[in-house]
Write a protein that holds these residues in place. Structure first.
Motif, PDB file in Angstrom:
ATOM      1  N   LYS A  60      14.727  -1.871   1.669  1.00 28.90           N
ATOM      2  CA  LYS A  60      14.791  -0.513   2.229  1.00 28.90           C
ATOM      3  C   LYS A  60      13.487  -0.166   2.940  1.00 28.90           C
ATOM      4  N   GLU A  61      12.370  -0.648   2.410  1.00 25.09           N
ATOM      5  CA  GLU A  61      11.087  -0.377   3.055  1.00 25.09           C
ATOM      6  C   GLU A  61      11.017  -1.043   4.426  1.00 25.09           C
ATOM      7  N   GLU A  62      11.466  -2.300   4.507  1.00 30.21           N
ATOM      8  CA  GLU A  62      11.447  -3.013   5.786  1.00 30.21           C
ATOM      9  C   GLU A  62      12.371  -2.345   6.808  1.00 30.21           C
ATOM     10  N   GLU A  66      11.148  -0.697  10.277  1.00 32.10           N
ATOM     11  CA  GLU A  66      11.657  -1.184  11.553  1.00 32.10           C
ATOM     12  C   GLU A  66      12.149  -0.025  12.417  1.00 32.10           C
ATOM     13  N   VAL A  67      12.868   0.914  11.818  1.00 34.47           N
ATOM     14  CA  VAL A  67      13.322   2.091  12.565  1.00 34.47           C
ATOM     15  C   VAL A  67      12.111   2.879  13.061  1.00 34.47           C
ATOM     16  N   GLU A  68      11.146   3.066  12.174  1.00 31.23           N
ATOM     17  CA  GLU A  68       9.941   3.819  12.528  1.00 31.23           C
ATOM     18  C   GLU A  68       9.208   3.143  13.693  1.00 31.23           C
ATOM     19  N   ILE A  83      10.910  10.368   7.842  1.00 30.92           N
ATOM     20  CA  ILE A  83      10.790   9.077   7.164  1.00 30.92           C
ATOM     21  C   ILE A  83      11.380   9.181   5.754  1.00 30.92           C
ATOM     22  N   GLY A  84      11.092  10.290   5.084  1.00 33.57           N
ATOM     23  CA  GLY A  84      11.676  10.527   3.760  1.00 33.57           C
ATOM     24  C   GLY A  84      13.193  10.574   3.814  1.00 33.57           C
ATOM     25  N   MET A  85      13.711  11.174   4.874  1.00 41.16           N
ATOM     26  CA  MET A  85      15.160  11.244   5.042  1.00 41.16           C
ATOM     27  C   MET A  85      15.762   9.856   5.259  1.00 41.16           C
ATOM     28  N   LEU A  86      15.051   9.003   6.006  1.00 41.38           N
ATOM     29  CA  LEU A  86      15.516   7.626   6.196  1.00 41.38           C
ATOM     30  C   LEU A  86      15.587   6.883   4.863  1.00 41.38           C
ATOM     31  N   THR A  91      18.752   4.470   0.586  1.00 37.19           N
ATOM     32  CA  THR A  91      18.992   4.278  -0.847  1.00 37.19           C
ATOM     33  C   THR A  91      20.306   4.895  -1.309  1.00 37.19           C
ATOM     34  N   GLY A  92      21.011   5.552  -0.376  1.00 32.20           N
ATOM     35  CA  GLY A  92      22.306   6.129  -0.721  1.00 32.20           C
ATOM     36  C   GLY A  92      22.226   7.492  -1.375  1.00 32.20           C
ATOM     37  N   ASN A  93      21.054   8.098  -1.346  1.00 36.71           N
ATOM     38  CA  ASN A  93      20.893   9.421  -1.953  1.00 36.71           C
ATOM     39  C   ASN A  93      21.480  10.533  -1.096  1.00 36.71           C
ATOM     40  N   ILE A  94      21.735  10.238   0.180  1.00 38.05           N
ATOM     41  CA  ILE A  94      22.292  11.244   1.086  1.00 38.05           C
ATOM     42  C   ILE A  94      23.163  10.518   2.113  1.00 38.05           C
TER      43      ILE A  94
END
Length: 106
Positions: A60-62, A66-68, A83-86, A91-94
């Motif tokens: 998830k970090e990678e 990459e998007v960033e 970034i927090g939203m990504l 992680t499937g939280n939203i």
């Protein structure tokens, strides 16, 4: 059929129906395919198809980095909130729908 035995398998009615429809189009049926699989198990002394756990290519970090980086390359720097939203999305939280409601993207 001479010298056969009954084999019962539990599956969902939906899966049975979908598989039966596909096999019918292929000119066969569930019973024949199960018998083919049993013969292959005997011949190969293994399960006749690959069984594995598919791990994601990126952590998830990678993925977020990459998007960033891609957006930064285009001059679209992300805020810490974005970034927090990504991370939350990865992680499937939203869900994507929830994100769209939460933030109006430009």
């Amino acid at each position: 059929m001479a010298n056969t035995t009954l084999l019962q398998v539990r599956t969902s009615p939906e899966d049975k129906e979908k598989a039966s429809e596909i096999l019918d189009k292929l000119g066969t049926n569930l019973s024949a395919v199960v018998n083919m699989m049993i013969k292959q198990i005997i011949l190969t002394e293994s399960i006749p198809f690959e069984i594995k756990i598919n791990h994601p290519v990126y952590s998830k970090e990678e993925a977020v980095k990459e998007v960033e980086a891609t957006l930064a390359f285009e001059g679209m720097n992300l805020t810490e909130e974005e970034i927090g939203m990504l991370y939350d999305y990865k992680t499937g939280n939203i869900s994507g729908d929830e994100l769209r409601k939460k933030k109006k993207w430009c």
